[in-house]
Scaffold this motif. Structure first.
Motif, mmCIF file in Angstrom:
data_model
loop_
_atom_site.group_PDB
_atom_site.id
_atom_site.type_symbol
_atom_site.label_atom_id
_atom_site.label_comp_id
_atom_site.label_asym_id
_atom_site.label_seq_id
_atom_site.Cartn_x
_atom_site.Cartn_y
_atom_site.Cartn_z
ATOM 1 N N UNK A 101 58.991 -12.810 87.818
ATOM 2 C CA UNK A 101 57.869 -13.630 87.385
ATOM 3 C C UNK A 101 58.191 -14.216 86.024
ATOM 4 N N UNK A 102 57.462 -15.249 85.593
ATOM 5 C CA UNK A 102 57.770 -15.883 84.310
ATOM 6 C C UNK A 102 57.195 -15.150 83.102
ATOM 7 N N UNK A 103 56.880 -13.868 83.255
ATOM 8 C CA UNK A 103 56.446 -13.027 82.146
ATOM 9 C C UNK A 103 57.403 -11.849 82.030
ATOM 10 N N UNK A 104 57.574 -11.294 80.840
ATOM 11 C CA UNK A 104 58.493 -10.151 80.695
ATOM 12 C C UNK A 104 57.962 -8.926 81.432
ATOM 13 N N UNK A 127 47.380 -9.313 80.087
ATOM 14 C CA UNK A 127 48.295 -8.236 79.727
ATOM 15 C C UNK A 127 48.236 -7.912 78.239
ATOM 16 N N UNK A 128 47.943 -8.903 77.415
ATOM 17 C CA UNK A 128 47.731 -8.627 75.991
ATOM 18 C C UNK A 128 46.544 -7.698 75.780
ATOM 19 N N UNK A 129 45.613 -7.735 76.716
ATOM 20 C CA UNK A 129 44.400 -6.920 76.613
ATOM 21 C C UNK A 129 44.482 -5.652 77.449
ATOM 22 N N UNK A 130 45.678 -5.387 78.022
ATOM 23 C CA UNK A 130 45.903 -4.096 78.659
ATOM 24 C C UNK A 130 45.632 -4.019 80.141
ATOM 25 N N UNK A 131 45.659 -5.160 80.866
ATOM 26 C CA UNK A 131 45.483 -5.146 82.319
ATOM 27 C C UNK A 131 46.488 -6.096 82.952
ATOM 28 N N UNK A 132 47.119 -5.677 84.045
ATOM 29 C CA UNK A 132 47.958 -6.630 84.770
ATOM 30 C C UNK A 132 47.426 -6.807 86.186
ATOM 31 N N UNK A 133 47.687 -7.991 86.743
ATOM 32 C CA UNK A 133 47.190 -8.350 88.067
ATOM 33 C C UNK A 133 48.327 -8.908 88.906
ATOM 34 N N UNK A 134 48.075 -8.950 90.210
ATOM 35 C CA UNK A 134 48.995 -9.579 91.153
ATOM 36 C C UNK A 134 48.545 -11.023 91.354
ATOM 37 N N UNK A 135 49.462 -11.988 91.295
ATOM 38 C CA UNK A 135 49.064 -13.386 91.463
ATOM 39 C C UNK A 135 49.024 -13.782 92.945
ATOM 40 N N UNK A 136 48.216 -14.795 93.263
ATOM 41 C CA UNK A 136 48.322 -15.406 94.580
ATOM 42 C C UNK A 136 48.534 -16.904 94.411
ATOM 43 N N UNK A 137 49.293 -17.460 95.298
ATOM 44 C CA UNK A 137 49.456 -18.909 95.393
ATOM 45 C C UNK A 137 49.182 -19.265 96.833
ATOM 46 N N UNK A 188 47.515 -20.169 85.756
ATOM 47 C CA UNK A 188 47.652 -18.817 86.273
ATOM 48 C C UNK A 188 48.430 -17.927 85.320
ATOM 49 N N UNK A 189 49.629 -18.347 84.942
ATOM 50 C CA UNK A 189 50.469 -17.477 84.118
ATOM 51 C C UNK A 189 49.952 -17.344 82.692
#
Length: 432
Positions: free
Chosen positions: A16-19, A384-394, A376-377
């Motif tokens: 993904x385009x995030x680390x 993620x800066x706020x402490x939550x990650x999610x799964x993306x949909x396209x 989206x990104x």
């Protein structure tokens, strides 16, 4: 870091385009990172970690079986633990008399379900072909067959690689079945498209309609209009066509009920495919449930052999882990579980109309938050800066829809849900 990046490129997995971040340990829905921070799993991993991580119940089941034997082919070693799983699973989802085929993943579960359906209809109805019909907003796995037959627009093979396969009817959702020329949205009558698809092929050539009772990650948690699934079942019964429900993502309480189809009357399928919520991220597993009305046909003297299910299909450690997952799920306080789902829904729907949110849809513990294309990104990064990650949909449409799948573990606490929704609301506000 450079050495890590170079090695990471050699590992041919999704990116993904995030680390990405390094995880040192996990507890429940929380991942503890190497930098000392913790992050909440807002999408249950890849929509599979339904009971969180580090479950003592799952570990105890695996440990107990490990001390007995760690592998035994079910054709050689008596499959007691596999039969225990069969009984528990069928009872849990309200299909106590079903027969069960165990596989190693959701994709293979779909392939096995297709093979079983073809065997059944060839014996029962003497069908010469075994066409499988799907919708244009469907996703049923990552093999060449399942990618070819389904309607996922991102992962579809090139036309020249599809072997003539493809979806057969439009899904009853706005991106792929607009009704603007008729002045209304999708409703139960959209199932007539399924009838037209069967009739155009000839019912004698169609084994089954394969459908997600609630859309997963291709469109982002679309819920079908009332009466749609019932009408699909009626249409298929009238034509001696089986109905297969792909509940790989939605099964085992993800939408608030044991199966997503339980939200509506009269739409019980002939076969059900389960996977993600059954293994819960602990083991790779798939299960195909076959109704007792048709399962005996699979032992008919004229039927083809059962489809190959894989060397590891009835693995005893897999069965043990799944029993631990069912222990966790059945220990839920379902009153509190329902209340948490309602809290999640109310908080997410309050975002409707905010920039950049275009739509919020879903049910239970499964929601899609669609955002303005291109955001989206940035939104995921803010989350993620706020402490939550999610799964993306396209998903679908032009421009193609995109957003977050919000699907926390089913045993998340009310405080966990509050944390998730607050972080997401703050992230949306930051982009507004």
């Amino acid at each position: 870091m450079k050495r890590y990046s170079q090695r990471r490129e050699r590992l041919l997995t999704s990116s993904r385009p995030l680390p990405d971040f390094q995880v040192e340990e996990s507890r429940g829905a929380w991942l503890h990172r190497a930098d000392g921070k913790r992050i909440f799993d807002g999408s249950s991993g890849l929509l599979c970690a339904n009971v969180g991580q580090g479950s003592p119940a799952v570990f105890a089941r695996i440990e107990r079986q490990f001390s007995r034997y760690s592998y035994g082919g079910a054709a050689v070693v008596q499959p007691h633990i596999q039969m225990e799983l069969m009984e528990r699973l069928c009872g849990a989802v309200g299909r106590p008399d079903d027969s069960v085929a165990l596989t190693t993943c959701g994709t293979l579960g779909v392939e096995v379900a297709v093979g079983l359906a073809r065997n059944i209809t060839r014996v029962r109805d003497r069908k010469s072909r075994g066409d499988i019909l799907t919708s244009n907003l469907s996703y049923h796995g990552a093999s060449m067959f399942t990618l070819g037959v389904a309607g996922n627009q991102i992962r579809n093979p090139r036309p020249e690689d599809r072997y003539g396969l493809g979806p057969a009817f439009p899904a009853p959702y706005p991106p792929t079945h607009g009704h603007t020329h008729e002045g209304h949205g999708c409703d139960g009558s959209c199932a007539n498209e399924v009838a037209r698809a069967i009739d155009s092929r000839g019912a004698e050539n169609v084994s089954a309609v394969l459908i997600e009772p609630i859309n997963g990650t291709t469109g982002g948690a679309f819920v079908p209009p009332g009466g749609y699934l019932r009408r699909v079942s009626e249409i298929c019964r009238e034509r001696n066509v089986l109905v297969i429900h792909d509940e790989v993502l939605t099964g085992l309480w993800r939408t608030g009920t044991p199966l997503a189809s339980h939200h509506w009357d009269g739409c019980e399928p002939d076969l059900v495919i389960l996977s993600k919520g059954l293994g819960a991220g602990y083991v790779a597993v798939g299960a195909v449930l076959v109704s007792p009305e048709i399962a005996p046909l699979l032992r008919h003297k004229d039927v083809d052999p059962l489809p190959a299910m894989g060397t590891m299909a009835t693995h005893p450690l897999m069965a043990a882990a799944c029993l631990g997952v069912l222990d966790e799920l059945e220990s839920l306080d379902f009153g509190a579980f329902t209340a948490r789902g309602e809290l999640l829904e109310a908080s997410l729907r309050s975002l409707t109309g905010w920039t950049p949110v275009r739509d919020v849809r879903g049910i239970g513990h499964l929601y899609g938050v669609e955002v303005t294309p291109g955001l989206l990104w940035p939104l995921m990064e803010e989350c993620e800066r706020r402490g939550v990650f999610f799964y993306p949909f396209t998903g679908a449409g032009d421009p193609r829809s995109e957003g977050l799948v919000v699907a926390p573990p089913l045993n998340s606490s009310s405080d966990d849900i509050d944390f998730l929704t607050t972080a997401l609301t703050d992230a949306v506000t930051a982009l507004s």
